[in-house]
Motif scaffolding. Structure first.
Motif, PDB file in Angstrom:
ATOM      1  N   TYR A   1       0.845  -1.191   0.000  1.00 48.65           N
ATOM      2  CA  TYR A   1       0.000   0.000   0.000  1.00 48.65           C
ATOM      3  C   TYR A   1       0.879   1.239   0.000  1.00 48.65           C
ATOM      4  O   TYR A   1       1.862   1.320   0.744  1.00 48.65           O
ATOM      5  CB  TYR A   1      -0.902   0.019   1.227  1.00 48.65           C
ATOM      6  N   LEU A   2       0.517   2.196  -0.826  1.00 49.17           N
ATOM      7  CA  LEU A   2       1.196   3.486  -0.886  1.00 49.17           C
ATOM      8  C   LEU A   2       0.218   4.559  -0.431  1.00 49.17           C
ATOM      9  O   LEU A   2      -0.847   4.745  -1.034  1.00 49.17           O
ATOM     10  CB  LEU A   2       1.669   3.774  -2.312  1.00 49.17           C
ATOM     11  N   TYR A   3       0.553   5.245   0.677  1.00 53.71           N
ATOM     12  CA  TYR A   3      -0.227   6.384   1.172  1.00 53.71           C
ATOM     13  C   TYR A   3       0.579   7.666   0.958  1.00 53.71           C
ATOM     14  O   TYR A   3       1.816   7.646   0.901  1.00 53.71           O
ATOM     15  CB  TYR A   3      -0.512   6.226   2.664  1.00 53.71           C
ATOM     16  N   TRP A   4      -0.104   8.800   0.892  1.00 51.97           N
ATOM     17  CA  TRP A   4       0.568  10.091   0.775  1.00 51.97           C
ATOM     18  C   TRP A   4      -0.460  11.202   1.005  1.00 51.97           C
ATOM     19  O   TRP A   4      -1.658  10.955   1.057  1.00 51.97           O
ATOM     20  CB  TRP A   4       1.215  10.239  -0.609  1.00 51.97           C
ATOM     21  N   GLY A   5       0.031  12.460   1.102  1.00 54.83           N
ATOM     22  CA  GLY A   5      -0.869  13.585   0.996  1.00 54.83           C
ATOM     23  C   GLY A   5      -0.828  14.646   2.064  1.00 54.83           C
ATOM     24  O   GLY A   5      -0.562  14.372   3.224  1.00 54.83           O
ATOM     25  N   ASN A   6      -1.073  15.879   1.661  1.00 52.12           N
ATOM     26  CA  ASN A   6      -1.275  17.055   2.494  1.00 52.12           C
ATOM     27  C   ASN A   6      -2.255  17.980   1.750  1.00 52.12           C
ATOM     28  O   ASN A   6      -1.984  18.349   0.610  1.00 52.12           O
ATOM     29  CB  ASN A   6       0.034  17.775   2.738  1.00 52.12           C
ATOM     30  N   PRO A   7      -3.367  18.400   2.350  1.00 53.79           N
ATOM     31  CA  PRO A   7      -3.845  18.096   3.697  1.00 53.79           C
ATOM     32  C   PRO A   7      -4.733  16.855   3.739  1.00 53.79           C
ATOM     33  O   PRO A   7      -5.137  16.424   4.809  1.00 53.79           O
ATOM     34  CB  PRO A   7      -4.645  19.340   4.054  1.00 53.79           C
ATOM     35  N   ASP A   8      -5.050  16.301   2.562  1.00 53.90           N
ATOM     36  CA  ASP A   8      -5.831  15.065   2.513  1.00 53.90           C
ATOM     37  C   ASP A   8      -4.894  13.872   2.420  1.00 53.90           C
ATOM     38  O   ASP A   8      -3.764  13.972   1.933  1.00 53.90           O
ATOM     39  CB  ASP A   8      -6.782  15.086   1.316  1.00 53.90           C
TER      40      ASP A   8
END
Length: 459
Positions: free
Chosen positions: A166-173
């Motif tokens: 799994y690859l997560y990321w993000g600002n602000p979501d």
């Protein structure tokens, strides 16, 4: 955490201080500004990947990614630059080498990082691959893995027990996607986590432990602390659990990295301690620290407060009878020259990397030093000290002292004039038991007295 008086006048104060138990100093890297820690445990070693703030940064000025390693959590070896913006020739080459993470799979090592495409202000996520943890990493796609999007940065990757990555990321979501087994492509939709996790801002760190899934993150700006959420599945729903470190005015930004290692659990993050040791003016010049913690019985993580309340004890000791890279450092006297307060400077070492990728110590001005924590000389003790040196000045020498920068002198290595690398040696006495070792550089007013590649003791 070292106080300003320790940073600016260690030699004056050392005699008055008790000998502390060996532990990780804060910050753990003093030779460069480092941020966005991404630890990886592999074959019994902690590999710590970081982003790198340039010495003259005001806002973010980041051009490469660096690697440090440790087996005791107190002494960290500089492994040099493992990738840079040049790794991705299609990227903006002037800036934006932001937060990385490296994961291992199928004998390869995959570096995920946000960058910007040349001519575009929007972030993408890129991937590079290497055959060893130390790289060099190479671009395998020639294009982004994740196409441009608003706030598409700070990637974190976890490979679950069933093999699904799994690859997560993000600002602000917060966003995620499932990676294919090749780790350089994905299947299925890119999904935004909803509702937004309480206090989430950026810098996610995703992992699983004992059947529970964790999402640590930099908490809402500004200032940023470190918060976390938990879930029974890798894709949520996420339940906010509270702070691991409080919001603190000493840090406008943050980025967690969490691992288990040798029976302990460790949190990495960063502060602006070294920047503020130089100047009262805020710059994006950050420094990584580490703290040990224990999970609660229900799997939750305690609030560690801030770096002045948390640290990590040294695990075991360092063997001085094997080759030790000179860039293995628990603490050094380096304080960088700063444009705002040019007088607030003391001499200290830095590390450099040659064309072959070899890292060594340089800028060893008079009275600068390297501290190596928890060195075990054994009961019989050491008889000889050897070091690989080059570019020595005629009066250069290295004093070997125990426990303090002005502690017991066990030997002095005369360096003398030396252009090419050579091994120099000196007799030592009184080196037995476990001590912090200080290599203190002395001799003249040269900006650098000698370069040092490695050292070792003989019985």
């Amino acid at each position: 955490m070292p106080s300003l008086r320790r940073l600016l006048a260690p030699a004056v104060l050392a005699a008055a201080l008790p000998i502390p138990a060996a532990h990780a100093d804060a910050p753990i890297i003093q030779t460069r500004f480092t941020a966005d820690p991404a630890p990886l445990v592999h074959d019994g070693v902690v590999y710590l990947y970081t982003s790198h703030d340039e010495d003259d940064a005001d806002g973010f000025k980041m051009l490469d990614w660096r690697l440090y390693s440790s087996t005791d959590m107190a002494n960290w070896t500089d492994r040099g630059e493992v990738a840079s913006l040049k790794t991705f020739p299609w990227a903006n080459q002037a800036n934006d080498a932001w937060a990385p993470q490296v994961v291992a799979r199928n004998g390869k090592f995959y570096l995920y990082t946000p960058i910007t495409v040349a001519g575009s202000p929007r972030n993408v996520i890129a991937v590079a691959v290497a055959d060893t943890p130390a790289g060099p990493f190479r671009d395998v796609l020639g294009k982004p893995l994740i196409a441009p999007g608003e706030g598409f940065f700070d990637p974190t990757v976890w490979i679950d027990k069933d093999g699904q990555a799994y690859l997560y990321w993000g600002n602000p979501d917060l966003w995620y996607v499932k990676l294919n087994r090749d780790m350089v492509s994905y299947a299925g939709p890119i999904t935004k986590v909803q509702p937004r996790i309480t206090d989430y801002q950026e810098g996610p760190w995703f992992y699983e432990r004992k059947g529970r899934y964790y999402m640590a993150f930099a908490s809402t700006c500004c200032s940023e602390g470190i918060g976390y959420a938990m879930s029974p599945t890798p894709t949520g729903p996420w339940t906010y659990k509270g702070p691991i470190m409080d919001h603190d005015t000493r840090a406008t930004g943050n980025h967690p990295g969490i691992i288990d290692y040798k029976g302990g659990s460790y949190l990495f993050g960063f502060s602006y301690e070294l920047n503020f040791a130089l100047t009262p003016i805020h710059h994006e010049r950050r420094s990584v620290s580490v703290a040990k913690f224990s999970y609660n019985a229900d799997g939750t993580i305690p609030n560690l407060g801030w770096w002045d309340k948390a640290s990590a004890p040294q695990i075991g000791t360092l063997d001085p009878y094997a080759r030790v890279e000179a860039e293995t450092i628990a603490w050094t006297s380096r304080i960088k020259r700063d444009r705002d307060r040019p007088y607030a400077w003391t001499p200290g070492v830095i590390t450099a990397q040659d064309d072959r990728g070899s890292v060594y110590v340089t800028r060893t001005a008079d009275r600068s030093y390297i501290k190596v924590a928890g060195v075990d000389f054994g009961t019989a003790g050491a008889k000889t000290f050897r070091a690989s040196v080059a570019k020595g000045t005629p009066d250069a020498k290295i004093e070997l002292r125990l426990d303090r920068v002005d502690g017991a002198l066990i030997g002095t290595l005369p360096v003398g004039a030396a252009d090419q690398w050579r091994e120099a040696s000196a007799a030592v006495s009184g080196a037995s038991g476990v001590h912090d070792l200080y290599l203190v550089f002395r001799g003249g007013n040269a900006a650098s007295l000698v370069d040092v590649d490695y050292w070792r003791f003989d019985r």
